[in-house]
Scaffold this active site. Structure first.
Site, PDB file in Angstrom:
ATOM      1  N   TYR A 343      89.724  90.522  56.079  1.00 33.74           N
ATOM      2  CA  TYR A 343      88.750  89.479  55.960  1.00 33.74           C
ATOM      3  C   TYR A 343      89.289  88.056  56.801  1.00 33.74           C
ATOM      4  O   TYR A 343      89.406  86.970  56.435  1.00 33.74           O
ATOM      5  CB  TYR A 343      89.081  89.059  54.527  1.00 33.74           C
ATOM      6  N   CYS A 439      90.569  82.678  46.323  1.00 35.05           N
ATOM      7  CA  CYS A 439      89.917  81.560  45.896  1.00 35.05           C
ATOM      8  C   CYS A 439      89.363  81.728  44.372  1.00 35.05           C
ATOM      9  O   CYS A 439      88.617  80.924  43.745  1.00 35.05           O
ATOM     10  CB  CYS A 439      88.593  81.232  46.662  1.00 35.05           C
TER      11      CYS A 439
END
Length: 486
Positions: A343, A439
């Site tokens: 990612y 997150c």
């Protein structure tokens, strides 16, 4: 407080969620909605305030949905965010946390199920009994959750404004959506935005009104201007303005451009993004440069980045450097390691790691992001970094077949967490260390549990406050293989 920052209170054992209420307070509320085991209420009066209650400095805080925690002192926010992470690790991941409260349900289990937290300790987790990383006692093998790393100045930290435009009382307005709705609250200043972004948005709205530019209406699909997006380089001062429009033709285009050039000299790039779909997604597929450069530049640490209209770039550059610095620390790089960055986006973490690694491989499913990543590697003269388009769970096994073995794998997934196949791939590759940047504490806890069950041990989690005054919290977690003896 629950994970949305709402106060969780009880009346005769019945649980109520109350936006604006803080732990330890006695409040008067009006019940708005009830379900079988819980309900929602409106805060009418704070009878006995928390010592952590402060007056929100923002004039539209009670209307805007952008911030949720301005009424809580900054020290209180940092403590609550740490406790939120601890709760997720214990309840979702069923993972032991050093010095944390028991995960046993409180008062019949209702609050535990909805995320209510015990008061957060101010000090670091349990003291170390040996010299192992993170300081977790060898006998407990418990995860250390460090105190949240906050900001010295937790205001004006955002380098990107995405302002929806609409019509109110017949006039063009631009601001933020009212809490829980798509009604636009007109805004002239936002205390978490860089001051330059405020200025540009205000001037663009003024120019649009002056030129008679129509605002987009979500219900009818009519009107031209949908969003004003502004990006600013904190270190360079360069600014980009993106006008998101419902159609390709911009009336008075030359006048728009000349007015912006004249009134906002820091803007070095003016772009148009065309989005004609009836959707709440901000960007469409087509972007064109109206004037100036295609990119602006900024730095994270010593690494230079080119930022285009649709590049994903962390919105808090000050804390991004803190976050990435912790990532590098957990990776324990000596200059001899091979690192895989799953990612990888536009290569922000990859290039930060590349300053300390022998080889870095980055993979990302978004083609445009990989193109940006390659540009950024070239920009910094980093020729020992390879970027490839594709899903991590497909590309990384291909690299393994090419005899590319990773000493460290870094993952920074979206809110939904890692793809299960990527987690399987990590367990098959058996890197010495995994550094997980997250997150979302809930999906972090879920994925850590899977990696722990597969032979890894979570040593330490470091919360980093990337978004002060909101409920969001970033974390960096260090995992090592259980057979390493660390």
């Amino acid at each position: 407080m629950n994970h949305d920052g709402e106060g969780v209170g009880r009346v005769e054992g019945f649980t109520l969620f109350i936006p604006g209420a803080l732990p330890g307070e006695k409040v008067r509320v009006k019940v708005l909605k009830t379900k079988k085991q819980y309900g929602y209420a409106k805060l009418l009066e704070v009878v006995e305030p928390s010592a952590d209650r402060v007056a929100p400095p923002c004039a539209i805080y009670d209307k805007c949905g952008g911030c949720q925690l301005q009424h809580l002192s900054y020290a209180g926010q940092l403590a609550w965010k740490r406790q939120h992470v601890i709760d997720a690790l214990e309840r979702i991941g069923k993972l032991p946390v050093a010095g944390a409260a028991s995960a046993a349900p409180r008062e019949g289990g209702v609050a535990a199920a909805t995320g209510a937290a015990a008061p957060a300790p101010d000090a670091a987790a349990a003291p170390s009994t040996d010299a192992r990383p993170g300081g977790a006692p060898a006998t407990e093998r418990a995860i250390v959750v460090r105190p949240t790393l906050g900001m010295d100045e937790p205001w004006r930290y955002r380098n990107k404004a995405q302002v929806p435009v609409g019509v109110t009382d017949g006039g063009l307005v631009g601001g933020f959506y009212a809490r829980g709705s798509h009604r636009i609250v007109d805004m002239e200043t936002c205390l978490i935005q860089h001051e330059s972004n405020d200025d540009v948005v205000a001037r663009v709205k003024s120019i649009a009104r002056r030129l008679g530019i129509s605002a987009y209406n979500e219900e009818t699909g009519q009107g031209l201007l949908r969003h004003v997006v502004v990006k600013v380089g904190f270190r360079t001062g360069e600014m980009m303005l993106v006008l998101v429009t419902n159609g390709s033709k911009i009336p008075h285009e030359d006048e728009w451009i000349s007015a912006i050039q004249r009134e906002i000299p820091a803007v070095v790039s003016i772009c148009q993004n065309i989005n004609t779909r009836q959707t709440n997604v901000i960007f469409g597929d087509t972007t064109r440069v109206l004037w100036g450069r295609e990119v602006i530049y900024d730095y994270i640490g010593d690494v230079k980045f080119a930022i285009s209209a649709r590049s994903f770039y962390q919105v808090n550059p000050v804390q991004t450097e803190v976050l990435y610095g912790k990532t590098v620390e957990y990776a324990s790089l000596t200059g001899q390691e091979t690192v895989i960055d799953a990612y990888c986006g536009i290569g922000t973490i990859s290039l930060f790691l590349a300053q300390h690694a022998k080889r870095v491989y980055g993979v990302e499913i978004v083609k445009e992001a990989i193109e940006d990543a390659r540009v950024n590697a070239e920009l910094n003269g980093m020729h020992h970094v390879t970027f490839e388009v594709g899903a991590s769970e497909d590309v990384i096994p291909q690299w393994k077949e090419q005899s590319i073995e990773a000493d460290v794998i870094v993952v920074d997934p979206p809110r939904k967490g890692c793809d299960p196949r990527l987690l399987e791939t990590i367990l098959e590759m058996k890197p010495e260390r995994v550094v997980y940047v997250s997150c979302n504490p809930a999906t972090l806890a879920r994925d850590l549990r899977i990696l722990e069950d597969g032979g890894y041990r979570t040593i330490e989690v470091q919360p980093v406050d990337m978004f002060p005054h909101t409920t969001h919290i970033e974390n960096v977690a260090l995992l090592v293989r259980s057979d390493t003896g660390i």
